[in-house]
Design a protein around this motif. Structure first.
Motif, short mmCIF file in Angstrom:
data_model
loop_
_atom_site.label_atom_id
_atom_site.label_comp_id
_atom_site.label_asym_id
_atom_site.label_seq_id
_atom_site.Cartn_x
_atom_site.Cartn_y
_atom_site.Cartn_z
N GLY B 10 -27.49 -84.31 -25.50
CA GLY B 10 -27.19 -83.21 -24.57
C GLY B 10 -26.58 -82.03 -25.30
O GLY B 10 -26.92 -80.88 -25.03
N LEU B 11 -25.67 -82.31 -26.22
CA LEU B 11 -25.04 -81.24 -27.00
C LEU B 11 -26.08 -80.48 -27.81
O LEU B 11 -26.07 -79.24 -27.87
CB LEU B 11 -23.99 -81.83 -27.96
N MET B 12 -27.01 -81.23 -28.42
CA MET B 12 -28.04 -80.61 -29.26
C MET B 12 -28.94 -79.71 -28.41
O MET B 12 -29.25 -78.58 -28.78
CB MET B 12 -28.89 -81.69 -29.93
N LEU B 13 -29.35 -80.25 -27.24
CA LEU B 13 -30.20 -79.48 -26.33
C LEU B 13 -29.45 -78.25 -25.85
O LEU B 13 -29.99 -77.14 -25.78
CB LEU B 13 -30.59 -80.37 -25.14
N GLY B 14 -28.15 -78.46 -25.54
CA GLY B 14 -27.32 -77.37 -25.06
C GLY B 14 -27.25 -76.21 -26.04
O GLY B 14 -27.17 -75.05 -25.63
N SER B 15 -27.34 -76.49 -27.34
CA SER B 15 -27.19 -75.41 -28.32
C SER B 15 -28.33 -74.40 -28.21
O SER B 15 -28.13 -73.21 -28.43
CB SER B 15 -27.08 -75.98 -29.73
N VAL B 16 -29.54 -74.87 -27.85
CA VAL B 16 -30.65 -73.91 -27.64
C VAL B 16 -30.37 -73.07 -26.40
O VAL B 16 -30.54 -71.85 -26.40
CB VAL B 16 -32.01 -74.65 -27.50
N TYR B 17 -29.91 -73.75 -25.32
CA TYR B 17 -29.59 -73.02 -24.09
C TYR B 17 -28.51 -71.98 -24.34
O TYR B 17 -28.56 -70.89 -23.79
CB TYR B 17 -29.11 -73.98 -22.99
N VAL B 157 -25.36 -75.76 -36.30
CA VAL B 157 -24.54 -74.95 -37.21
C VAL B 157 -24.95 -73.48 -37.11
O VAL B 157 -24.10 -72.59 -37.00
CB VAL B 157 -24.70 -75.46 -38.66
N VAL B 158 -26.29 -73.24 -37.09
CA VAL B 158 -26.77 -71.85 -37.00
C VAL B 158 -26.26 -71.20 -35.72
O VAL B 158 -25.75 -70.07 -35.73
CB VAL B 158 -28.32 -71.81 -37.06
N VAL B 159 -26.38 -71.94 -34.59
CA VAL B 159 -25.94 -71.38 -33.31
C VAL B 159 -24.45 -71.07 -33.34
O VAL B 159 -24.01 -70.00 -32.89
CB VAL B 159 -26.28 -72.36 -32.15
N ALA B 160 -23.66 -72.00 -33.91
CA ALA B 160 -22.21 -71.78 -33.99
C ALA B 160 -21.93 -70.51 -34.80
O ALA B 160 -21.10 -69.68 -34.40
CB ALA B 160 -21.53 -72.99 -34.63
N LEU B 161 -22.66 -70.33 -35.93
CA LEU B 161 -22.45 -69.14 -36.76
C LEU B 161 -22.82 -67.87 -35.99
O LEU B 161 -22.10 -66.87 -36.04
CB LEU B 161 -23.27 -69.24 -38.05
N ILE B 162 -23.95 -67.92 -35.26
CA ILE B 162 -24.38 -66.75 -34.48
C ILE B 162 -23.31 -66.35 -33.48
O ILE B 162 -22.93 -65.18 -33.37
CB ILE B 162 -25.69 -67.05 -33.71
N VAL B 163 -22.81 -67.36 -32.74
CA VAL B 163 -21.84 -67.05 -31.69
C VAL B 163 -20.55 -66.49 -32.29
O VAL B 163 -20.00 -65.50 -31.80
CB VAL B 163 -21.57 -68.31 -30.83
N LEU B 164 -20.09 -67.11 -33.39
CA LEU B 164 -18.86 -66.61 -34.03
C LEU B 164 -19.07 -65.19 -34.54
O LEU B 164 -18.22 -64.31 -34.35
CB LEU B 164 -18.44 -67.53 -35.18
N GLY B 165 -20.24 -64.94 -35.16
CA GLY B 165 -20.54 -63.61 -35.67
C GLY B 165 -20.56 -62.57 -34.55
O GLY B 165 -19.99 -61.48 -34.67
N LEU B 166 -21.17 -62.97 -33.43
CA LEU B 166 -21.28 -62.06 -32.29
C LEU B 166 -19.90 -61.77 -31.71
O LEU B 166 -19.58 -60.63 -31.36
CB LEU B 166 -22.18 -62.70 -31.24
N ALA B 167 -19.08 -62.83 -31.62
CA ALA B 167 -17.73 -62.65 -31.08
C ALA B 167 -16.94 -61.70 -31.97
O ALA B 167 -16.24 -60.80 -31.48
CB ALA B 167 -17.02 -64.00 -30.99
N TRP B 168 -17.09 -61.86 -33.30
CA TRP B 168 -16.40 -60.96 -34.22
C TRP B 168 -16.89 -59.53 -34.02
O TRP B 168 -16.12 -58.58 -33.93
CB TRP B 168 -16.62 -61.40 -35.67
N MET B 169 -18.25 -59.40 -33.90
CA MET B 169 -18.83 -58.07 -33.77
C MET B 169 -18.33 -57.37 -32.51
O MET B 169 -17.96 -56.19 -32.55
CB MET B 169 -20.35 -58.19 -33.73
#
Lengths: 308, 305
Positions: B10-17, B157-169
């Motif tokens: 579920g966590l893995m599927l959730g990361s795409v969502y 990992v990629v999704v986590a990086l994207i979200v952190l990058g976006l939050a910083w931006m």
């Protein structure tokens, strides 16, 4: 009439009834993106009553209308507290829940659908569409219609002027749901079969597009929108192959030219939607369409300009 | 143990969502625009990535380099398409009449784009699902009896990086401050020197980028692309966004993961057919009981720009 034309006239009449159902909600400024859900309720109520209890079409269609209307009212009271994007999502979610529940219901046939033994001729949907159109035209000319229009234009001012904004919204939404249910009942009997896959998100989207592109300001809008966007794909069925042949011949290609892909019709429809929103977002038919032949007093014109 | 495995899935599927939900929440939070082209952009990136890979583009590169480059081209197509959408939808938000359905205009034209793009892809490549020639999705990693599929772990990992990058931006960069100013009050932002016409396209570029990445991750993880792939993901992402709260970045993250979990647990306990009813039921309940969602604030959706 040939079978092809009776089919088109039937679906056109059903779409007109359906579009009037969504129009009543849109006319109060509530975008209802859950049309397929209400239509499915009406269709399944009619189909089940006909299939299991052997009721005659007149009663099943009436029952479908009432079921959709009552559930519409039940859902309108909590859901119409929402506004704008939230309301769009809420109605959309409602339609998906209805589809999900019917899909899992053994009594309603699940994914298999239900057969509808009693058949109605094309005259019945056409008569229903005419009656609906007359009803909505009448409603929009009454005091209730005036209240609907005032709520659509500015709910705060309407409230200040003593209009029961919430009551008008709930009434219009529920009546609209009933009409959507009526269209569902007609659909069930005219096509002798219901399956839930037919009542999908695309259907909700299309019917809302009929209303918004036809124009939500007058009761002509849904009629024009439903007629235009039901007949346009049919017209393109013959027009597109001819157009392709003409273009190919112009570029010097001869011989056997295959007809273009069916999906082109939807591309043209989508492009028409985008173009409409760019050039005429208020819809094909507006109040000004009918105001045009009337004589305006010259003094009023500058005041109107200044107000804008 | 099977239950814990379902939670992991579920966590893995959730990361795409999450990635798609973040794209939705950005456009709603900043522009108050429910962009229905987002699922289509997701599909477009994956389908174009597949078609570039199938055509043998990028030219003559050997196997380990070919498909990531093809996917990158797919993402570029999604970003370009998103900018076209901006040109024809959002620019026309202001209307003459100013009535209560005016916010529907970009929404309706985004529905038009949904029809156009999806059917063009169908004309070009047919309606059938296609196998994406990526790395094997079956590489698994076993930790303490639980199985993790390696591409999915990388996606997470990629999704986590994207979200952190976006939050910083959004928090620290100049463009992020401009976007937040527009979200608060577009007129005041304009007066204080934020160039709306230059900043708004950034939202659409980010939308294209997020959808493109989500589509690429999906293509690699599930090894299959089709013109219909956006519909299901799009509706789940909308559900996740509403659950988390419209306009909230962390809300979209939490909501996307919760929807992934609900989906997997529903399948585990009640079977696959009930997913639609439970996911949308959760959404409908949220809207009725707490419309602002878990993290949102109720200022969203009350008339902006």
């Amino acid at each position: 009439m040939s079978g092809y034309w009776t089919g088109i006239v039937t679906i056109l009449a059903i779409n007109v009834v359906f579009a009037y159902g969504i129009y009543l909600a849109v006319a109060t400024g509530q975008l209802n993106l859950g049309g397929a859900g209400f239509q499915a309720l009406g269709a399944y109520a009619a189909a089940w009553l006909c299939f299991e209890l052997d009721w005659s079409p007149a009663w099943t269609i009436a029952a479908g209308t009432v079921v959709a209307g009552v559930i519409g009212m039940g859902i309108a009271i909590p859901i119409l507290r929402l506004k704008g994007v939230y309301l769009v999502l809420g109605t959309f979610a409602f339609a998906e829940v209805v589809a999900g529940l019917i899909l899992n219901s053994e009594t309603l046939g699940g994914a298999m659908g239900l057969p509808v033994p009693a058949y109605i001729e094309w005259q019945v949907p056409v008569a229903a569409a005419v009656a609906c159109a007359l009803l909505v035209f009448y409603l929009m000319a009454t005091r209730f219609g005036l209240a609907v229009r005032s709520v659509h234009d500015d709910d705060v001012v309407a409230d200040l002027m003593g209009v029961n904004v919430r009551g008008v919204r709930v009434a219009a939404f529920a009546l609209g749901a009933a009409l959507a249910g009526l269209s569902g009942g007609l659909y069930a009997h005219a096509f002798s079969y219901v399956e839930i896959q037919g009542f999908n998100a695309s259907l909700s989207i299309y019917v809302l597009l009929y209303v918004l592109l036809g124009g939500a300001q007058t009761a002509w809008g849904p009629l024009v929108g439903a007629a235009f966007f039901t007949l346009l794909p049919e017209a393109m069925r013959s027009f597109l192959p001819a157009a392709k042949e003409a273009i190919w011949t112009a570029f010097g290609v001869t011989g056997d030219i295959s007809p273009p892909d069916e999906s082109w019709r939807f591309v043209v429809l989508g492009a028409a939607v985008i173009a409409m929103m760019v050039f005429r977002p208020e819809g094909l038919v507006t109040r000004d369409t009918f105001a045009f032949p009337r004589r305006r007093s010259p003094a009023a014109a500058p005041t109107r300009e200044a107000a804008e | 143990m099977l239950l814990i495995q379902q939670v992991v899935n579920g966590l893995m599927l959730g990361s795409v969502y999450v990635t798609v939900a973040v794209a939705f929440t950005l456009t709603i939070g900043i522009l108050n625009f429910l962009n229905f082209t987002i699922p289509t952009l997701f599909m477009l990136a994956a389908m174009m990535g597949w078609s570039f890979a199938a055509w043998g583009l990028p030219f003559g590169l050997t196997e380990p380099l070919a498909w990531p480059l093809a996917l990158a081209l797919g993402v570029a197509v999604a970003i370009a398409a998103s900018l076209v959408v901006e040109r024809f939808t959002f620019r026309y938000l202001r209307t003459k009449h100013g009535d209560s359905t005016e916010h529907a205009i970009p929404l309706v034209s985004s529905l038009g784009f949904l029809l156009v793009l999806e059917n063009l892809v169908r004309i070009g490549y047919g309606s059938d699902a296609q196998r994406f020639p990526g790395p094997s999705a079956d590489l698994t990693l076993s930790v303490g009896g639980l199985f993790f599929r390696i591409p999915q772990v990388i996606s997470l990992v990629v999704v986590a990086l994207i979200v952190l990058g976006l939050a910083w931006m959004m928090k620290s960069s100049r463009i992020g401050r401009g976007l937040r100013a527009i979200a608060e009050n577009p007129d005041a932002a304009g007066i204080l020197g934020v160039d709306t016409r230059r900043v708004v396209p950034v939202v659409f570029m980010l939308t294209g980028l997020l959808c493109g990445l989500a589509g690429s991750l999906f293509a690699v993880n599930y090894g299959e692309v089709s013109p219909q792939m956006g519909e299901d993901i799009g509706s789940k992402a909308i559900a996740g966004m509403v659950l988390g709260g419209l306009g909230s970045l962390w809300g979209a993250v939490a909501g996307g993961i919760v929807i992934g979990l609900i989906e997997m647990l529903t399948i585990h306990f009640f079977g696959a057919d009930t997913v639609q009813a439970t996911v949308w039921g959760a959404l409908l309940l949220t809207l009725m009981i707490r419309p602002q969602g878990l993290f949102g604030h109720n200022a969203i959706g009350k008339g902006k720009l």
